[in-house]
Write an enzyme that holds these catalytic residues in place. Structure first.
Site, short mmCIF file in Angstrom:
data_model
loop_
_atom_site.label_atom_id
_atom_site.label_comp_id
_atom_site.label_asym_id
_atom_site.label_seq_id
_atom_site.Cartn_x
_atom_site.Cartn_y
_atom_site.Cartn_z
N GLY A 107 0.83 -1.20 0.00
CA GLY A 107 0.00 0.00 0.00
C GLY A 107 0.86 1.24 0.00
N ASN A 108 0.25 2.39 0.23
CA ASN A 108 1.00 3.64 0.32
C ASN A 108 0.38 4.53 1.40
OD1 ASN A 108 -1.00 5.52 -0.99
ND2 ASN A 108 -0.73 4.04 -2.65
N ALA A 109 1.02 5.67 1.64
CA ALA A 109 0.66 6.48 2.81
C ALA A 109 -0.49 7.45 2.55
CB ALA A 109 1.90 7.26 3.26
N ALA A 139 -4.03 7.81 -4.78
CA ALA A 139 -2.69 7.30 -5.08
C ALA A 139 -2.82 5.80 -5.36
CB ALA A 139 -1.77 7.55 -3.89
#
Ligand code: CTP
Length: 409
Positions: free
Chosen positions: A211-213, A278
């Site tokens: 995943g990402n932030a 994102a």
């Protein structure tokens, strides 16, 4: 420091206004609370006095030597009425002055923000609709209530938006008082807006993912700002743990493939599409059916990643309505402001969208933060000055740019 007059009317949601008061104070504002008599049935005067640091009155006779209704109304930089009941909307719309709050509403010359909260039937009643329309015509900002559980077992539109949301809107109107006119005039009404938000997650096994932030804060601020200005807003949210912005609807997705499918399906109906999510660019070629086990201390694990589709580029390529506006985001890590703009220009050329919102990420910047700094790139090569502020305020700058572009076409 700004001076805010917080009007509290007599609804069960008055308890949320105490939290809103705290948020406004934490942001450094000086807040005076003016409850109605009925509001004190729900939350007592000592709570408002202790949290605000100011005396509390509901009538014009207490402290008459200071002429409080004139002094408070004139001194305020912003008036927020939360919750605004059907009764207070009616009294304000008809210009009554039968308690301190309605007197202040007549003496205030600053932007006024109403956050209605009531049962769905009351919100939808023609009398309330007419009062809301009158207040908006006169320049007041009336926030559509959120949908969800009401006081009893019933649910529907009528909930007071969460204190964080209200504080975000109040902050943006203080930053840019012209937002009040845009919101009162519903300058985005008639536009269908589709916004992606959050960060996708690509499963490795049933419990792990790549995943990402991304928190979804910017996409949700865009949704809130567009709804405030009258747009019909739909969000596609990837793993966002925030309350649904008032007056919008949300479809939840998890992976980039799911996000691509929803955005492609819903884009056909939209006048403006914003890709603020994102999406993960890569996903494991296949996810394990069962949890991957650790077998030994020197075990290593290879995960083969394959590329996900570029949703934004696909939306641009498949656009059938030439009037549709597509807005992309660019998150870049750059050493200098010039390098940032160069990276933004290169991405803009690649993505071929109509506007690109550029921001520098890394070093704890942007993701999960309430504030950000952006530049807006337009198709004719124009690059805006650097715009800094809360994500709510920046969202309004982005909608301004989108409106300008639509008007120029
Ligand atoms: N985006 C998308 N689909 C992807 C990746 C990104 O639609 N698979 C969109 C994002 O929502 C954003 C824009 O493309 O609006 C740019 O995203 P960003 O992550 O900055 O760029 P990338 O496309 O990943 O390009 P690069 O790897 O060069 O940074």
């Amino acid at each position: 420091m700004s001076r805010i007059l917080l009007g509290v009317a007599g609804g069960i949601a008055a308890y949320k206004a105490a939290e809103l008061l705290r948020r406004l104070k934490e942001s450094g504002h000086d807040v005076t609370v003016v409850p109605t008599e009925a509001a004190l049935q729900f939350v007592g005067a000592p709570t408002w006095a202790a949290l605000s640091g100011h005396p509390v009155a509901t009538d014009v006779f207490t402290g008459a030597e200071t002429v409080p209704h004139v002094a408070l109304g004139r001194a305020a930089d912003l008036v927020v009425v939360a919750p605004a009941t059907a009764d207070v909307l009616a009294r304000a719309a008809s210009g009554r002055a039968d308690d301190l709050l309605t007197n202040c509403l007549l003496t205030a010359t600053c932007p006024v923000l109403y956050a209605p909260a009531m049962h769905t039937e009351m919100w939808q009643h023609p009398a309330t609709r007419a009062n809301v329309a009158t207040l908006r015509e006169r320049g007041a900002v009336v926030i559509d209530p959120a949908s969800g559980r009401l006081t009893g077992a019933d649910s529907g539109p009528g909930r007071l938006p969460e204190p964080d949301e209200l504080a975000g809107i109040a902050g943006s109107v203080l930053d840019r008082p012209d937002i009040a006119a845009a919101a009162a005039g519903r300058d985005l009404s008639g536009l269908r807006v589709l916004i992606s938000a959050g960060g996708t997650r690509e499963p490795i096994d049933p419990v792990r993912y790549i995943g990402n932030a991304s928190s979804g804060l910017m996409g949700y601020a865009l949704a809130r700002a567009a709804a405030l200005r009258g747009a019909d807003v739909h969000l596609v949210a990837a793993n966002v743990g925030l309350p649904v912005p008032a007056g919008t609807t949300v479809t939840g997705v998890r992976t980039t493939a799911e996000l691509a499918e929803e955005m492609t399906k819903q884009a056909a109906e939209a006048d403006i599409v914003v890709m603020s999510a994102a999406p993960a660019d890569f996903r494991p070629e296949s996810a394990a059916d069962r949890k991957i086990k650790k077998t030994s201390a020197d075990q290593t694990l290879d995960i083969h990643l394959v590329q996900n589709p570029d949703i934004l580029a696909g939306l641009v390529a498949d656009r059938t309505d030439p009037a549709q506006l597509i807005v992309g985001f660019a998150a870049e890590t750059a050493g200098t402001p010039d390098e940032l703009v160069e990276l933004g220009r290169a991405k803009f050329a690649r993505k071929r969208c109509d506007l690109l919102v550029l921001n520098a990420v890394g070093d704890g910047k942007v993701f999960g933060q309430a504030d950000s700094e952006i530049r807006i790139l337009a198709g004719d090569g124009r690059v805006s000055d650097s715009l800094a502020g809360s994500k709510d305020t920046l969202a309004h700058h982005i909608w301004d740019a989108a409106r300008r572009l639509r008007a120029d076409r």
